[in-house]
Design a protein around this motif. Sequence first.
Motif, PDB file in Angstrom:
ATOM      1  N   ALA A  17       0.077 -23.072  20.662  1.00 46.99           N
ATOM      2  CA  ALA A  17      -0.801 -23.613  21.694  1.00 46.99           C
ATOM      3  C   ALA A  17      -0.765 -25.134  21.688  1.00 46.99           C
ATOM      4  O   ALA A  17      -0.822 -25.771  22.746  1.00 46.99           O
ATOM      5  CB  ALA A  17      -2.230 -23.108  21.489  1.00 46.99           C
ATOM      6  N   VAL A  18      -0.656 -25.737  20.511  1.00 45.81           N
ATOM      7  CA  VAL A  18      -0.569 -27.193  20.422  1.00 45.81           C
ATOM      8  C   VAL A  18       0.705 -27.696  21.082  1.00 45.81           C
ATOM      9  O   VAL A  18       0.704 -28.678  21.830  1.00 45.81           O
ATOM     10  CB  VAL A  18      -0.631 -27.642  18.948  1.00 45.81           C
ATOM     11  CG1 VAL A  18      -0.452 -29.143  18.845  1.00 45.81           C
ATOM     12  CG2 VAL A  18      -1.943 -27.223  18.325  1.00 45.81           C
ATOM     13  N   ALA A  19       1.818 -27.027  20.822  1.00 45.65           N
ATOM     14  CA  ALA A  19       3.090 -27.423  21.434  1.00 45.65           C
ATOM     15  C   ALA A  19       3.024 -27.299  22.942  1.00 45.65           C
ATOM     16  O   ALA A  19       3.536 -28.156  23.676  1.00 45.65           O
ATOM     17  CB  ALA A  19       4.221 -26.561  20.873  1.00 45.65           C
ATOM     18  N   CYS A  20       2.381 -26.251  23.441  1.00 45.33           N
ATOM     19  CA  CYS A  20       2.240 -26.069  24.886  1.00 45.33           C
ATOM     20  C   CYS A  20       1.364 -27.165  25.478  1.00 45.33           C
ATOM     21  O   CYS A  20       1.671 -27.719  26.544  1.00 45.33           O
ATOM     22  CB  CYS A  20       1.663 -24.690  25.179  1.00 45.33           C
ATOM     23  SG  CYS A  20       1.538 -24.297  26.928  1.00 45.33           S
ATOM     24  N   ALA A  21       0.269 -27.490  24.815  1.00 46.14           N
ATOM     25  CA  ALA A  21      -0.609 -28.562  25.285  1.00 46.14           C
ATOM     26  C   ALA A  21       0.124 -29.893  25.322  1.00 46.14           C
ATOM     27  O   ALA A  21      -0.054 -30.695  26.250  1.00 46.14           O
ATOM     28  CB  ALA A  21      -1.846 -28.661  24.390  1.00 46.14           C
ATOM     29  N   SER A  22       0.968 -30.144  24.330  1.00 43.33           N
ATOM     30  CA  SER A  22       1.742 -31.383  24.303  1.00 43.33           C
ATOM     31  C   SER A  22       2.690 -31.459  25.495  1.00 43.33           C
ATOM     32  O   SER A  22       2.838 -32.513  26.127  1.00 43.33           O
ATOM     33  CB  SER A  22       2.536 -31.468  22.998  1.00 43.33           C
ATOM     34  OG  SER A  22       3.386 -32.588  22.994  1.00 43.33           O
ATOM     35  N   ALA A  23       3.341 -30.337  25.820  1.00 41.08           N
ATOM     36  CA  ALA A  23       4.244 -30.319  26.976  1.00 41.08           C
ATOM     37  C   ALA A  23       3.484 -30.580  28.272  1.00 41.08           C
ATOM     38  O   ALA A  23       3.941 -31.332  29.145  1.00 41.08           O
ATOM     39  CB  ALA A  23       4.967 -28.978  27.040  1.00 41.08           C
ATOM     40  N   LEU A  24       2.313 -29.988  28.417  1.00 38.76           N
ATOM     41  CA  LEU A  24       1.536 -30.145  29.650  1.00 38.76           C
ATOM     42  C   LEU A  24       0.994 -31.559  29.803  1.00 38.76           C
ATOM     43  O   LEU A  24       1.012 -32.119  30.907  1.00 38.76           O
ATOM     44  CB  LEU A  24       0.383 -29.134  29.663  1.00 38.76           C
ATOM     45  CG  LEU A  24       0.778 -27.683  29.918  1.00 38.76           C
ATOM     46  CD1 LEU A  24      -0.416 -26.762  29.711  1.00 38.76           C
ATOM     47  CD2 LEU A  24       1.333 -27.519  31.331  1.00 38.76           C
ATOM     48  N   ILE A  25       0.516 -32.146  28.729  1.00 39.05           N
ATOM     49  CA  ILE A  25      -0.058 -33.480  28.842  1.00 39.05           C
ATOM     50  C   ILE A  25       1.033 -34.502  29.136  1.00 39.05           C
ATOM     51  O   ILE A  25       0.821 -35.463  29.884  1.00 39.05           O
ATOM     52  CB  ILE A  25      -0.845 -33.847  27.561  1.00 39.05           C
ATOM     53  CG1 ILE A  25      -1.858 -34.949  27.867  1.00 39.05           C
ATOM     54  CG2 ILE A  25       0.053 -34.266  26.434  1.00 39.05           C
ATOM     55  CD1 ILE A  25      -2.976 -34.520  28.753  1.00 39.05           C
ATOM     56  N   GLY A  26       2.229 -34.300  28.592  1.00 39.68           N
ATOM     57  CA  GLY A  26       3.333 -35.201  28.920  1.00 39.68           C
ATOM     58  C   GLY A  26       3.737 -35.077  30.370  1.00 39.68           C
ATOM     59  O   GLY A  26       4.025 -36.079  31.034  1.00 39.68           O
TER      60      GLY A  26
END
Length: 406
Positions: free
Chosen positions: A211-220
């Motif tokens: 979930a953290v990796a997905c959040a990082s992709a979305l915020i970028g």
Amino acid sequence: MVKHLMEHLCTTAPATALRPGTPDAAALADPAPDEERVPLHRRGLLPLLPAVLLATFATVDVATSESFRSIVWVVLVPGLAALWCGLRATAVYSVLTVLVYAAVDIHYPGGGLTGLPGFILVMVSGLGALVVCSARLRALRRTDHIREIAETTRRTVLRPLPSHWAGLEQAAAYTTADVAAQVGGDFYDIQPSPHGSRLVLGDVQGKGLDAVACASALIGSFREAAFHEADLADVALRMDQRLRRHQEHVQALGNDESERFATAALINFPTAEATAGDTHVELVNCGHLTPLAVGPQGVRPLKGDAALPLGMLDLTDEAPTSTLVPVRADETLLLVSDGVTEARDADGDFYPLAEDLAAALRRDPSLAEPRRLVRHVRAAAARHAANGLTDDTTVLAVRRNPVLAA
């Protein structure tokens, strides 16, 4: 796992910080200072306790008969020093213990010496204490380093947001369910652009490092799209596409991300030229909790057209649309994640966010100020939760900068 996460984050988002004041490179390269360099007054009186015990054991031994030889108890002193002191202090205590033991035992007035076995026992305890202390300090340094990595990871996903920036005044509170990781699936950001000041608050389905990796992709993706895209709905589409590309990449690595999605609320504060004196914001809500407008007059929801969560927009032919929502100059927009509204009390009832805010505003209309509003919501949700906040919780309050507006 931490190494894998950091490698992934380095390829998906720029290295930034959660709060103003990014630590310099030297601070990141050098873990927390060794315990030996921490002054005694900052560690309390525990490092002095072994000395007190050593003196007590020696005094009691001299003052009592040979049927009660307490001097052997000094074997406890190096072990206690290993738990509370640095390596040098532990070495000093170990040597001092051997010397005190030898002096008291050899010159014991009763003549009943404990002899060589007791002396060997004290020597072994001192050497063992040095080994234990060294291992403890290495573990502390390793823990501090892991904590630095977790903090850097959080700063990478959630960059620092000045309280007054891009014509807005904002405050935020972010708490993860995993205190050690310090980062979860919630994300938020503010991005100034030629089309206005854009903000997002989202919540990735699921927990853990995925979930953290997905959040990082979305915020970028948001940071880039929010600057370049004129239509706020296109920003949501770009984030949806980024999430699906992230799913494809993870699936190619052998993991299943097909059901991963994220809710998000995107808001645009148009530029002064675009508003022409009108006070409104643009809202695109992709399955997220409805933002609230909080002001001295009370609390009201920002109603807009509903859209599916990010990662699911391709399931229908309907694209997300932005809705113009009027906002008064004295109102603050409040966005929260479901960790706030799903806080349950002992009876299983959810935290009534809107009702609680309405009652609090009747008592104090100035509560609508962003910092006070965030503190109130965070504290009220924590008090309401009988078993504590067990999910990631994010509270973001934003309003136009009243100084600039004036």
